[in-house]
Every structure is written in structure tokens, then in C-alpha cells.
Design an enzyme around this catalytic site. Structure first.
Site, PDB file in Angstrom:
ATOM      1  N   LYS A 178      -2.270   7.798  -5.545  1.00 42.59           N
ATOM      2  CA  LYS A 178      -1.743   6.711  -6.362  1.00 42.59           C
ATOM      3  C   LYS A 178      -1.094   7.247  -7.635  1.00 42.59           C
ATOM      4  CE  LYS A 178      -5.903   5.122  -6.253  1.00 42.59           C
ATOM      5  NZ  LYS A 178      -7.155   4.355  -6.367  1.00 42.59           N
ATOM      6  N   THR A 209      -6.870  -5.005 -15.823  1.00 42.44           N
ATOM      7  CA  THR A 209      -6.736  -4.098 -14.676  1.00 42.44           C
ATOM      8  C   THR A 209      -8.087  -3.538 -14.212  1.00 42.44           C
ATOM      9  OG1 THR A 209      -6.335  -2.247 -16.185  1.00 42.44           O
ATOM     10  CG2 THR A 209      -4.396  -3.408 -15.322  1.00 42.44           C
ATOM     11  N   GLY A 211     -10.954  -2.738 -12.027  1.00 40.61           N
ATOM     12  CA  GLY A 211     -11.235  -2.797 -10.596  1.00 40.61           C
ATOM     13  C   GLY A 211     -10.035  -2.591  -9.692  1.00 40.61           C
ATOM     14  N   THR A 212      -8.942  -2.059 -10.219  1.00 42.14           N
ATOM     15  CA  THR A 212      -7.747  -1.894  -9.384  1.00 42.14           C
ATOM     16  C   THR A 212      -7.975  -0.927  -8.218  1.00 42.14           C
ATOM     17  OG1 THR A 212      -6.941  -0.258 -10.977  1.00 42.14           O
ATOM     18  CG2 THR A 212      -6.074  -2.492 -11.169  1.00 42.14           C
ATOM     19  N   GLY A 213      -8.622   0.212  -8.495  1.00 42.63           N
ATOM     20  CA  GLY A 213      -8.853   1.194  -7.428  1.00 42.63           C
ATOM     21  C   GLY A 213      -9.780   0.659  -6.357  1.00 42.63           C
ATOM     22  N   CYS A 214     -10.848   0.008  -6.781  1.00 43.84           N
ATOM     23  CA  CYS A 214     -11.789  -0.590  -5.829  1.00 43.84           C
ATOM     24  C   CYS A 214     -11.087  -1.626  -4.961  1.00 43.84           C
ATOM     25  CB  CYS A 214     -12.943  -1.262  -6.570  1.00 43.84           C
ATOM     26  SG  CYS A 214     -13.922  -0.174  -7.615  1.00 43.84           S
TER      27      CYS A 214
END
Length: 269
Positions: A178, A209, A211-214
Site C-alpha cells: 500500500k 482514518t 482502521g484503514t489497514g484493518c
């Protein structure tokens, strides 16, 4: 016979603030029409501002949770998030070898947005041995990829080299690296051992933003559970994430959560 119910499993930590971890994963699964199940690896006391404490679940209880889910609910796809402790890494490796899920999405969660450590430094090498070789796709951001490869990433070409390295040296079967930490517009790099693709994204200016990766890795998991191929699952997940960020919730004093239900119509009585 009734309509098939697709099942996804999240093996991850609990976020008391509801924006990341198990809570974000369950919301994401629901938003995709997938039934969510969980194996909780750790409890975190956190909110939009920071992480105030972490308590690790015993390896025995982690294994029993997994056994309960796999023996009865048969998940179509599995996501692995926060593991934190070396003993947790060991038992999750045991779970993957024992139950052999078809799809495994690994989000190598290492630090929270406030800098709190979510994978202990003494667990990193074990993580490379016990978790990454079992993944169908690995979804690091740039700092996580730098930690996994010990190589600096400054631009898109570095991202491509890093993705190839993680495929060849760490034995990940596919990588979505990413690019949100790049100064330019975010571009993700997808590599499955055959082709390197660049997947452009939108930079949405917002503080919400958390928790974007989760959420992205859970969305990939949900789409794999639904039967989409890997690249299609990634593209659909990126679209879902962009909508969730664009309509993020202005909650709390820090980085607010995403709107995981932006694409869902809920009919209240």
C-alpha cells in the site's frame, strides 16, 4: 435448499473504540453480506486518540477459539491481523498448519496510528517464518514492508522491488503493498509472482482514518469468501475502502473511524 451463507474469520485483536481490529473486521464482513467469525488474540484499551493498554489472550484460548470456528462454521476465507506476542505467532502458525484454510489474508499489523507497538520486536522473525509463508496475500503498508525487508522505500520503483523481495524471500504468494505513505497520490503495488500491477487510488483529505489497514484486508477477505479471484477481490476492496474513508465518522478527539456501512441500506422500523 437456502442461499449459501459465506463465512469469513478474523484472527486479530479487539479495539474497544470500535474503529479497528476485530470490530472493524466484523463491520466490513457485514457490509459485504458475509457472516463474520472471530478469534481474538489480544484485548486493547484504545480509542481515537491512542492505545492505553494491551492484554494478550492465552495461546490455549486462541487455539480453542479457532478449533470451535473451523470445526463447525467452516470459514471460506481467513484474515490475520494483530498478533503482538511471540507465543501468539506460534499458535496462529499451528492453526494455519492444522486447519489449512483456502484463503489467508495477512495484514502485518505492527504499530498503531499513535505509534503504540502492536507486534513486539522479538516476534518479527518468527512472524516471517510462521505466518507469511501461509498467506494467500500479504498487505503491508510502506513502514511495515520496510520492517519486513529491512530495505528503505522512497518511491514507486522501491515499492515494486520490495514486493518482489517479499514474494521471493519471504514466500508470500501475493503482495499488495500500500502506497498511502508516499507524498504523491497513493499508488498500491500488486504482485502475484507473474505480473506487477500499479493500482492508483484517491487521496482523501480527512483525519478520520482509524482502521484503514484493518478494513482493507477484511474487505479483501470478504470478497475472497464470496468467490472473487485475488485481483478482483483487491480492486473491490479498494473501492469499498475509499467510500468508507470519504464518508468517515467525525467521532472522538483524534483519528475518527471509517463509515463501514456507507454502502449498506438499513431499514429501521
Amino acid at each position: 435448499m437456502g442461499k449459501k451463507i459465506y463465512v469469513a474469520l478474523s484472527i486479530a485483536g479487539s479495539d474497544s473504540g470500535g474503529g479497528a481490529g476485530i470490530q472493524a473486521d466484523l463491520k466490513t464482513f457485514f457490509a459485504h453480506g458475509v457472516f463474520g467469525t472471530t478469534v481474538i488474540t489480544a484485548l486493547t484499551a484504545q480509542n481515537t486518540v491512542g492505545v492505553y493498554g494491551i492484554e494478550v489472550v492465552s495461546p490455549e484460548m486462541i487455539y480453542l477459539q479457532a478449533k470451535a470456528v473451523f470445526s463447525d462454521l467452516h470459514p471460506d476465507a481467513v484474515k490475520i491481523g494483530m498478533l503482538y506476542h511471540p507465543k501468539t505467532v506460534e499458535v496462529v502458525g499451528k492453526i494455519l498448519r492444522k486447519f489449512k484454510p483456502r484463503w489467508v489474508v495477512v495484514d502485518p499489523v505492527m504499530t498503531a496510528k499513535d505509534g503504540a507497538e502492536l507486534l513486539s520486536k522479538d516476534a518479527l522473525e518468527l512472524y516471517k517464518e510462521e505466518i507469511i509463508p501461509f498467506c494467500s496475500i500479504l498487505t503491508p503498508n510502506i513502514p511495515e514492508a520496510e520492517a519486513l525487508t529491512q530495505k528503505k522505500i522512497s518511491d514507486l520503483e522501491d515499492m515494486k522491488k520490495s514486493a518482489v523481495y517479499m514474494f521471493e524471500k519471504l514466500k508470500a504468494k501475493a503482495i499488495l503493498l500500500k502506497g498511502g505513505h508516499l507524498k504523491a497520490d497513493p499508488i498500491d503495488v500488486f504482485f502475484d509472482g507473474e505480473k506487477i500491477l500499479t493500482l492508483p487510488g484517491k487521496r482523501i483529505i480527512t483525519k478520520n482514518t482509524h482502521g484503514t489497514g484493518c478494513t482493507l484486508s477484511a474487505a479483501i477477505t470478504a470478497n475472497l469468501a464470496l468467490g472473487y479471484d485475488l485481483l478482483t477481490a483487491v480492486k473491490r476492496a479498494k473501492h469499498y475502502l475509499e467510500g468508507a474513508i470519504a464518508q468517515g465518522l467525525n467521532l472522538g478527539k483524534g483519528a475518527g473511524p471509517l463509515n463501514h456501512f456507507w454502502n449498506v441500506t438499513i431499514n429501521l422500523p
